[in-house]
Design an enzyme around this catalytic site. Structure first.
Site, PDB file in Angstrom:
ATOM      1  N   GLU A 282       0.809  -1.214   0.000  1.00 15.86           N
ATOM      2  CA  GLU A 282       0.000   0.000   0.000  1.00 15.86           C
ATOM      3  C   GLU A 282       0.839   1.259   0.000  1.00 15.86           C
ATOM      4  OE1 GLU A 282      -2.835   1.198  -0.253  1.00 15.86           O
ATOM      5  OE2 GLU A 282      -4.149  -0.542  -0.314  1.00 15.86           O
ATOM      6  N   ASP A 324      16.745  22.622 -30.562  1.00 16.31           N
ATOM      7  CA  ASP A 324      17.113  23.817 -31.319  1.00 16.31           C
ATOM      8  C   ASP A 324      18.620  23.874 -31.415  1.00 16.31           C
ATOM      9  OD1 ASP A 324      14.531  24.637 -31.459  1.00 16.31           O
ATOM     10  OD2 ASP A 324      14.650  25.958 -29.713  1.00 16.31           O
ATOM     11  N   ASP A 599      11.275  27.589 -27.936  1.00 13.95           N
ATOM     12  CA  ASP A 599      11.327  28.840 -27.190  1.00 13.95           C
ATOM     13  C   ASP A 599      10.217  29.814 -27.577  1.00 13.95           C
ATOM     14  OD1 ASP A 599      12.328  29.360 -29.684  1.00 13.95           O
ATOM     15  OD2 ASP A 599      14.348  29.874 -29.010  1.00 13.95           O
ATOM     16  N   GLU A 668       8.019 -12.893   3.917  1.00 13.77           N
ATOM     17  CA  GLU A 668       7.164 -12.990   5.101  1.00 13.77           C
ATOM     18  C   GLU A 668       6.017 -13.975   4.868  1.00 13.77           C
ATOM     19  OE1 GLU A 668       6.115  -8.835   5.816  1.00 13.77           O
ATOM     20  OE2 GLU A 668       8.224  -8.415   5.409  1.00 13.77           O
ATOM     21  N   ASN A 693       7.525  -5.511   8.512  1.00 15.61           N
ATOM     22  CA  ASN A 693       6.920  -4.946   7.308  1.00 15.61           C
ATOM     23  C   ASN A 693       7.019  -3.426   7.267  1.00 15.61           C
ATOM     24  OD1 ASN A 693       5.803  -5.575   4.935  1.00 15.61           O
ATOM     25  ND2 ASN A 693       3.696  -5.585   5.656  1.00 15.61           N
ATOM     26  N   ASP A 697      11.448  -3.095   6.687  1.00 11.91           N
ATOM     27  CA  ASP A 697      11.335  -2.932   5.247  1.00 11.91           C
ATOM     28  C   ASP A 697      11.381  -1.470   4.835  1.00 11.91           C
ATOM     29  OD1 ASP A 697      11.161  -5.522   4.680  1.00 11.91           O
ATOM     30  OD2 ASP A 697       9.135  -5.482   3.844  1.00 11.91           O
TER      31      ASP A 697
END
Ligand code: ADP
Ligand code: MG
Length: 880
Positions: A282, A324, A599, A668, A693, A697
């Site tokens: 998440e 350019d 430009d 895990e 977690n 982590d």
């Protein structure tokens, strides 16, 4: 008040202002009254919103639910721990997002536009956001109108209102009061609207409405502004959704199997929730935003200002840079190298002055102040300065031969004319591209065109910009001031050759581009031979197969014919801005990812249509800047290449932390899921999983965003924007490493139970934690070993690892935390053993990288040149 039906004087009276503008005090007071001249910005977040944002995360909600369940089943202790972890995680998230917001704010400040106004009768630059009703603004071609205005003076003023009215033709504006009646927006000819662009001429105008009171503001209020989602975030979103399903299934399966085995349901429920959390990435989309924003901050230090966040990420995908020439590849420091005079041309009315030098001095808008600071276009400055050195100074000559009228330069005609009063009549002086002038010469001179062309081409082939001069005398000022009437029947006076040295760093940058599988393409209004000579000097053209195309040659190619050659063209010469669009779409149809610089006002459509539009910060118009995704603060080509390098690094690092976090999750899940199947007790408690977690982590994962560029990042082909996160064996890597992490954790558990060690759970917990730290170190590069990278090359990573180890030891050895986390202090031998086993992951990944390197050396092809891309149904087709 209907300002378009009201006379200028009444408008001024109504706004209590005058043509001299407001005074500073009134302006300040009105600013307080009307608020800043900006559209409501939903992006701006307050600190509290940031905090809430952290808490509103779905994962956090699941966690809070877990805490609730713990309380219900009488595990209040677990609930506290969960809440504490949630809090700690929110703090980390908040600090990161806060920093990202600050970085974005700094960018916005840099990009803030200024407007010239009259305050106390003096022209001053103020922040556009500080304009108030009654201000007198000075507008000129290239600017975006900063507020709704009523014109009080206008000179050949034309405005592009397509952004507001959809009408694509430019509208000629006037100052006249309109006769009473109903007028739709597009017909209110004496008003200018915020967000529309001045394409021609200049004007002075009263500000009549600012901010949300403007017409644009009224529309903006209706349109819900979406938050920008980058292609990668989109793919992550899809991934998250799929993983949620996986998480649900895994959680349910785990619960069901445990139930069948007769485990207590309370425990099962908690661990199932933790499992689901372990599977959910998440936090990833937010992490991506944070690293993009921080990346944009870094890019700004390299002089690339990002206006659109997704561009940070897609920079790494660029396959063509169309740039350019003047000012970007060259220094835009023009100097006249030599003049060629057509022999025996004299002009009546100039006495015995030299006709060509007189034209150099008079046909120009360049000027200088008493301290000799020159102002104006660099080509013009070079010519005027050269004339002045030859005693043909503009002011003295203009006093004698006053300018009556002019036809300004435009990049389609490629010339400009000035008309002057002389004793012999009205003198027309025209300068411009030699090719534009040939067509206009008198019949008597037509014969010498071949000779002139030869001379001009010889100069152009050496890389000189050639500007030709023509003249004629008219009895009086023509009523019809158009190119057709003025710029015909000219006598060729001669031409000037100008040098504009290439930028020193450009050659290197071009080489770097090519090594990175990116093709640099030069686009210029200049002569074909001039462009080719400079392209060769810079290495843009290096072989016979690479083509130079002129605008007129391009116009003759139909779509299939152009599509067949477009990937080989390295230089487009004498093109006009409208053709840039054609070049972009032809390249995009071949699945190329195009960055395009610009430009001018008429570059805006090209900048919008390019995959990454790049505007010039110094020489660019406001219109170009607003259309662009990125602004080059130093106008330097090398900066584009540098930005691409950063883009690739940022993208690489995002992929690294995605890989890291997903591999951890797989580890895990493997542990929790398979241990019971092998007849072992559930390995960990819910709080252990949360701890790993979110903390173990999270910290090293963030530190991966600080990883410097990979050594070979500019020696490999660009990233295909349609590539999925799991391309290049990434999915396998995640799966294998995850299984390994889970495998050694279960092995540790099984072995210590067999040995009758009472600390088996703490040992398994420690292995799971430490093995991920080893992974964080090894994953820092996809190829290089950590020993050649050097431990010190990513200090935040060392800090994150030290901190994580420190926190973990705290949980192991502080009695209070032993209580909370149900851990036991490990003996020295046990700790040593967990360390040794954990390091397996590190060594395995290092060996895998060694094999990758060996294979590369053994000559398994490592594509340097871009492989042809597979056809895609439509662009951009981002998939999860
Ligand atoms: P670039 O793409 O290199 O910026 P420009 O569009 O500025 O090219 O110029 C294209 C051509 O127009 C030049 O090669 C020159 O011949 C002519 N030109 C440029 N500036 C002027 C000027 N101020 N007056 C007259 N002609 C000009
Ligand atoms: Mg130019």
């Amino acid at each position: 008040m209907e300002y378009y039906l009201t006379s200028v004087a009444d408008v001024a009276a109504g706004l209590t202002t005058s043509p001299a503008g407001l005074d500073a005090a009134t302006a300040r007071q009105r600013l307080a009254e009307h608020g800043p001249n900006q559209l409501d910005d939903t992006q701006q977040k307050t600190i509290w919103q940031l905090v809430l944002h952290q808490l509103a995360d779905v994962m956090i909600l699941v966690l809070l639910a877990a805490a609730g369940v713990s309380v219900l089943i009488g595990e209040a202790k677990s609930a506290y721990v969960i809440l504490a972890i949630v809090g700690l995680n929110a703090v980390i998230g908040f600090v990161q997002e806060y920093r990202a917001d600050k970085a974005m704010e700094a960018l916005q400040k840099m990009a803030a536009s200024h407007t010239q106004v009259l305050r106390d009768g003096q022209p001053t630059h103020v922040l556009t956001a500080e304009l108030v009703p009654g201000d007198v603004v000075l507008l000129e071609a290239g600017q975006v109108i900063p507020a709704d205005v009523r014109f009080l003076a206008a000179f050949t003023l034309k405005v592009d209102e397509s952004s507001l009215t959809g009408e694509s033709d430019n509208v000629e504006k006037t100052v006249d009061t309109l006769p009473p009646g109903e007028y739709p927006l597009g017909d209110r000819l004496n008003l200018g609207y915020r967000g529309t662009a001045v394409t021609n001429g200049r004007a002075t105008a009263y500000v009549v409405a600012t901010g949300m009171a403007t017409e644009l503001g009224k529309i903006a209020a209706l349109i819900q502004t979406d938050e920008v989602v980058t292609p990668l975030q989109k793919r992550l979103g899809t991934l998250s959704k799929r993983l949620s399903v996986v998480a649900l299934v895994v959680g349910a399966l785990f619960f069901g199997l445990g139930w069948l085995r007769g485990e207590p349901w309370e425990n099962l429920l908690l661990v199932s929730i933790s499992l689901a959390i372990a599977a959910l990435p998440e936090a990833l989309p937010a992490l991506v935003t944070v690293s993009l924003a921080l990346g944009a901050g870094r890019l700004m230090k390299s002089q690339a200002l990002m206006r659109k966040l997704p561009a940070v990420e897609t920079l790494g995908s660029v396959t063509y840079i169309c740039t350019d020439k003047t000012g970007t590849l060259t220094l835009n420091q023009m100097t006249v190298q030599e003049l060629y005079e057509v022999p025996a041309v004299t002009l009546d009315g100039l006495a015995d002055r030299n006709a060509l030098l007189t034209a150099l001095a008079l046909n120009t808008d360049a000027s200088h102040d008493p301290e000799n600071h020159w102002l104006g276009d660099s080509t013009e400055v070079a010519l005027a300065r050269y004339a002045e050195e030859k005693e043909y100074a503009r002011p003295a000559l203009e006093a004698q031969f006053p300018r009556l009228a002019e036809l300004p330069f435009d990049s389609e005609r490629k010339c400009m004319s000035t008309l002057h009063q002389t004793p012999a009549g009205v003198l027309v002086l025209t300068k411009g591209a030699a090719g534009s002038l040939y067509k206009q010469l008198t019949d008597s001179q037509q014969a010498s065109i071949a000779d002139l062309t030869r001379r001009v081409d010889a100069q152009a082939a050496q890389g000189y910009r050639v500007l030709a001069y023509g003249a004629k005398l008219l009895p009086e000022l023509p009523a019809d001031l158009t190119p057709a009437a003025v710029e015909t029947g000219l006598t060729f006076l001669g031409f000037a050759s100008l040098v504009d040295p290439p930028r020193a760093e450009a050659r290197q940058a071009v080489a770097e581009c090519k090594a990175a599988g990116i093709i640099p393409v030069m686009i210029t209004g200049d002569h074909k031979l001039t462009a080719k000579a400079i392209a060769e000097k810079l290495g843009i053209i290096s072989s016979q197969e690479e083509l130079v195309l002129t605008g007129s040659e391009l116009a003759e190619l139909d779509e299939p014919a152009f599509a067949a050659v477009v990937e080989k063209v390295r230089v487009y010469a004498r093109v006009d801005p409208a053709q840039k669009l054609r070049i972009i779409s032809a390249l995009q149809a071949r699945h190329q990812f195009v960055a395009m610089t610009g430009d001018g006002v008429n570059d805006a459509p090209a900048l919008k249509n390019a995959d990454i539009g790049i505007a010039m910060g110094i020489n660019g118009t406001e219109v170009a800047k607003e259309a662009a995704a990125m602004i080059l603060l130093d106008d330097d080509f090398a900066t584009i290449v540098e930005a691409v390098r950063h883009g690739r690094r940022i993208y690489d690092n995002i992929l690294k932390f995605i890989r890291y976090i997903l591999a951890g999750s797989v580890g895990e899940i493997t542990t929790l899921f398979f241990a019971p199947l092998l007849g072992l007790p559930i390995t960990l408690l819910a709080i252990h999983i949360l701890w790993i977690n979110l903390i173990t982590d999270g910290l090293p994962g963030l530190a991966l965003a600080y990883e410097p560029s990979e050594k070979n990042s500019m020696q490999r082909p660009p990233i295909d924007p349609r590539q999925t996160i799991f391309a290049d064996g990434l999915g396998w890597f995640i799966l294998c490493v995850g299984l390994l992490v889970g495998g050694i954790t279960i092995a540790m558990q099984a072995w210590s139970i067999r040995q009758g060690l009472p600390h088996w759970q703490t040992m398994a917990f420690t292995v799971l934690c430490f093995s991920q730290l080893g992974l964080a170190l090894a994953i820092r590069s996809r190829r290089e070993s950590i020993f050649s990278l050097g431990l010190l090359s990513n200090k935040p990573m060392l800090g994150a690892i030290a901190l994580t180890i420190g926190l973990h030891l705290m949980i192991l050895y502080v009695p209070f935390f032993n209580q909370l986390f149900s851990t036991q202090p490990l003996t020295g031998a046990e700790l040593g053993m967990t360390l040794a086993i954990s390091s397996v992951v590190f060594w395995v990944v290092e060996i895998q990288k060694l094999i990758v390197r060996r294979r590369a050396v053994a000559g398994v092809p490592q594509p340097l040149v871009q492989a042809p891309r597979p056809a895609a149904p439509s662009r951009p087709a981002y998939q999860g």
